[in-house]
Design a protein around this motif. Structure first.
Motif, PDB file in Angstrom:
ATOM      1  N   THR A  84      92.877  -3.871  -8.940  1.00 15.79           N
ATOM      2  CA  THR A  84      91.785  -3.275  -8.502  1.00 15.79           C
ATOM      3  C   THR A  84      90.965  -3.968  -7.150  1.00 15.79           C
ATOM      4  O   THR A  84      91.550  -5.188  -6.712  1.00 15.79           O
ATOM      5  N   ASN A 107      86.561  -0.558  -8.779  1.00 16.72           N
ATOM      6  CA  ASN A 107      87.540  -0.285  -9.682  1.00 16.72           C
ATOM      7  C   ASN A 107      88.887   0.438  -9.220  1.00 16.72           C
ATOM      8  O   ASN A 107      89.656   0.859 -10.033  1.00 16.72           O
ATOM      9  N   LYS A 108      88.838   0.638  -7.873  1.00 18.47           N
ATOM     10  CA  LYS A 108      89.958   1.646  -7.398  1.00 18.47           C
ATOM     11  C   LYS A 108      91.235   0.594  -7.078  1.00 18.47           C
ATOM     12  O   LYS A 108      90.855  -0.550  -6.697  1.00 18.47           O
ATOM     13  N   ARG A 109      92.367   1.153  -7.337  1.00 11.15           N
ATOM     14  CA  ARG A 109      93.682   0.566  -6.990  1.00 11.15           C
ATOM     15  C   ARG A 109      93.626   0.755  -5.410  1.00 11.15           C
ATOM     16  O   ARG A 109      93.222   1.749  -4.893  1.00 11.15           O
ATOM     17  N   TYR A 131     102.942  -0.091 -10.968  1.00 12.22           N
ATOM     18  CA  TYR A 131     101.888   0.269  -9.933  1.00 12.22           C
ATOM     19  C   TYR A 131     102.367   0.895  -8.842  1.00 12.22           C
ATOM     20  O   TYR A 131     103.450   0.947  -8.301  1.00 12.22           O
TER      21      TYR A 131
END
Lengths: 306, 284
Positions: A94, A133-135, B282
């Protein structure tokens, strides 16, 4: 010991392949003082990125050395943070994870809470509060580059090295981030070395603009001192500043013509790569403008004739 | 009606059901008892294939209903033990699954670290490449005699065969995944002065994890294919042995049951690893 600037590039050359190959660049000498914002401008292929990689310690020169804080560098260091062109965030982490990774690399003994607190401060500094908390895949290009900036700043380096950090962004985002960088660097008195090919970006951000000729065998032609005071540089009315067009024209003239024909220009001597000319086109323009308004600039922008 | 037209899943499900019904119907028709007296049979053959078939009233091929009854019998009582040659199908599957997981696990313990080494070092890659290239296409069963001779234990030999067949996809995928980690990610670690072990675990492993998991998924699939054949050779226990034993008993219904269950377990193994792969994947 002579009094060196914070970063001192001394006689740098880089060849790819064996030593008979022509150098991409050679005999490169320049320095960056503490707290100074230095831009390197040149065409692609002249070895700008290679110079930055050498400064970062990711590449080693064929000749010469880089002295930082009176010590020759021999590899990457946490003192020299890099902001990569393609942001280079780790996509499985993140925003918080990416920055915490850097922070815990800098201070391995810190516990989790301290690392996260420290990281949070820099997330807020670049205006990404709420996105912890974002990717990276959930962020826009501009936000990703903000994370890259926060990551570089979070390790509190002695200097920032930026490789065309905004070139992949749209004009609006680029402008916003330039303002942000300008503000952060002024607040923290950060030493910055940045590569760009955007003339306006250099004028807006840099105190000193290093001009590089075309490769192979590229060299530093001269150093342009940005005489526009830092507090008078604003992106929206940059073009209204009396010095702006003189500096801009000087840089454009260099990129369009002189970068190609620099060898002919210095054929009759007077060029010493160790003692580069410091040029201040901005100051000359103020004197000139009093006598002669910059009419040629006007015809350039409104070039249509009836 | 429009909802039905729009839902691909519903339509596909219905088509699947239709195909299933068609197969069962054809099967049913094919196994109908032939009316009247068939041609006279060789008494030896009649003894061999059973009375019902010999008299010509019923094919020895079970009907769908027979299969259904057999499956029901196995599913309701999967874990019985009536002597060393008559154990419940659940026990046999558990034996096979245990061997596969053990052999696969050991292979992972070897393949992942070794793949890391190959992926990170061009020297090791070049040095090991000829061995990998020659050994990879060998049928795992070809190792069986060698394993039986050196290990002198049939149970361990079958685990070794699983080990040797599952090692290659994991090894190659790990090496590929590790070797193709983006250089800029490694540069990030370098500029942050991250040590080699932390780089390996915090950057290279997560970056290569999806590729490694793909290798594991291929490996477990191959291992599940090979275990049946290996157990047919080695005998004693396991679903492969069960199939071969039921062939000797000429119990087609049991064999069909086993085929269906082997397919089902294989599907579960594959889906399990697909789920794990999803956890480490991912988006970029």
């Amino acid at each position: 010991m002579e009094n060196r600037p914070l970063i001192s590039v001394e006689g740098l050359a880089r060849r790819f392949g064996d030593s008979n190959q022509p150098a991409v660049f050679e005999n490169i000498w320049f320095g960056v003082d503490k707290g100074e914002f230095c831009c390197l401008i040149g065409h692609s292929g002249c070895g700008k990125t290679t110079i930055l990689n050498v400064l970062a310690g990711l590449d080693s020169p064929s000749e010469g050395a880089v002295i930082v804080d009176n010590r020759e560098i021999d590899g990457p260091s946490l003192d020299r943070a890099v902001i990569f062109q393609g942001h280079a965030l780790l996509p499985w982490l993140t925003v918080m994870g990416n920055i915490a990774f850097a922070v815990s690399s800098r201070w391995p003994k810190w516990d989790r809470v301290r690392v996260q607190d420290h990281a949070r401060r820099f997330i807020e500094l670049v205006g990404l509060k709420g996105a912890e908390n974002k990717r990276p895949s959930q962020l826009s290009g501009g936000m990703k580059q903000r994370v890259g900036i926060a990551r570089a700043l979070s390790i509190q380096p002695k200097m920032l090295l930026m490789d065309e950090p905004f070139s992949a962004l749209d004009a609006l985002t680029r402008g916003m981030l330039q303002d942000e960088v300008l503000r952060i660097c002024a607040d923290t008195n950060q030493t910055v070395f940045m590569i760009t090919h955007d003339v306006d970006e250099a004028i807006l951000l840099a105190d000193k603009i290093v001009l590089m000729t075309n490769g192979p065998g590229a060299r530093i032609a001269e150093i342009v001192v940005n005489t526009m005071p830092k507090n008078e540089r604003h992106r929206n009315d940059l073009h209204k500043h009396p010095q702006y067009y003189a500096i801009r024209n000087h840089l454009v003239e260099f990129l369009v013509n002189r970068s190609r024909a620099f060898d002919a220009e210095i054929a009759d001597g007077g060029y010493d790569p160790r003692r580069l000319k410091l040029v201040k086109p901005g100051l000359m323009s103020v004197k000139l403008a009093a006598v002669n308004p910059p009419a040629e600039v006007v015809t350039l922008t409104t070039g249509r004739r009836q | 009606m429009t909802a039905f037209k729009n839902s691909l899943g519903l339509r596909a499900g219905l088509l699947s059901l239709l195909i299933f019904v068609a197969i069962v119907a054809i099967w049913q028709i094919a196994t109908l008892p032939t009316a009247g007296t068939g041609p006279a049979l060789d008494p030896e053959y009649a003894k061999l294939v059973g009375n019902a078939a010999a008299t010509g009233t019923k094919s020895s091929m079970p009907t769908p209903a027979d299969i259904g009854a057999t499956i029901w019998k196995h599913v309701t009582d999967p874990f019985y033990i009536r002597g060393s040659n008559d154990k419940g199908i659940g026990i046999q599957l558990a034996y096979s699954l245990g061997r596969v997981l053990l052999g696969f696990g050991l292979a992972a313990l070897v393949a992942v670290p070794l793949g890391f080494l190959i992926g990170m070092s061009p020297l090791v890659y070049r040095a090991l490449d000829p061995f990998i290239q020659i050994l990879k296409p060998v049928s795992p069963l070809a190792w069986m005699p060698l394993a039986l001779y050196t290990i002198k234990d049939s149970a361990i030999s079958s685990i070794f065969v699983i080990f040797i067949c599952s090692i290659w996809p994991m090894l190659i995928n790990t090496a590929f995944g590790v070797g193709s980690v983006r250089k800029e990610w490694l540069n990030v670690a370098r500029t942050l002065e991250v040590g080699p072990f932390r780089t390996a675990f915090k950057v290279i492993l997560p970056a290569a994890a999806p590729t490694i998991m793909t290798g594991m998924r291929i490996s477990v699939g191959i291992a599940w294919l090979v275990i049946v054949a290996a157990e047919m050779l080695v005998g004693g226990t396991g679903i492969g042995y069960f199939v071969w034993n039921e062939w000797n008993n000429l119990s087609i219904a049991n064999i069909v049951t086993a085929i269906l269950l082997i397919g089902l377990v294989g599907l579960l193994l594959d889906q399990g690893l697909a789920y794990l792969a999803k956890l480490v994947t991912y988006p970029e």
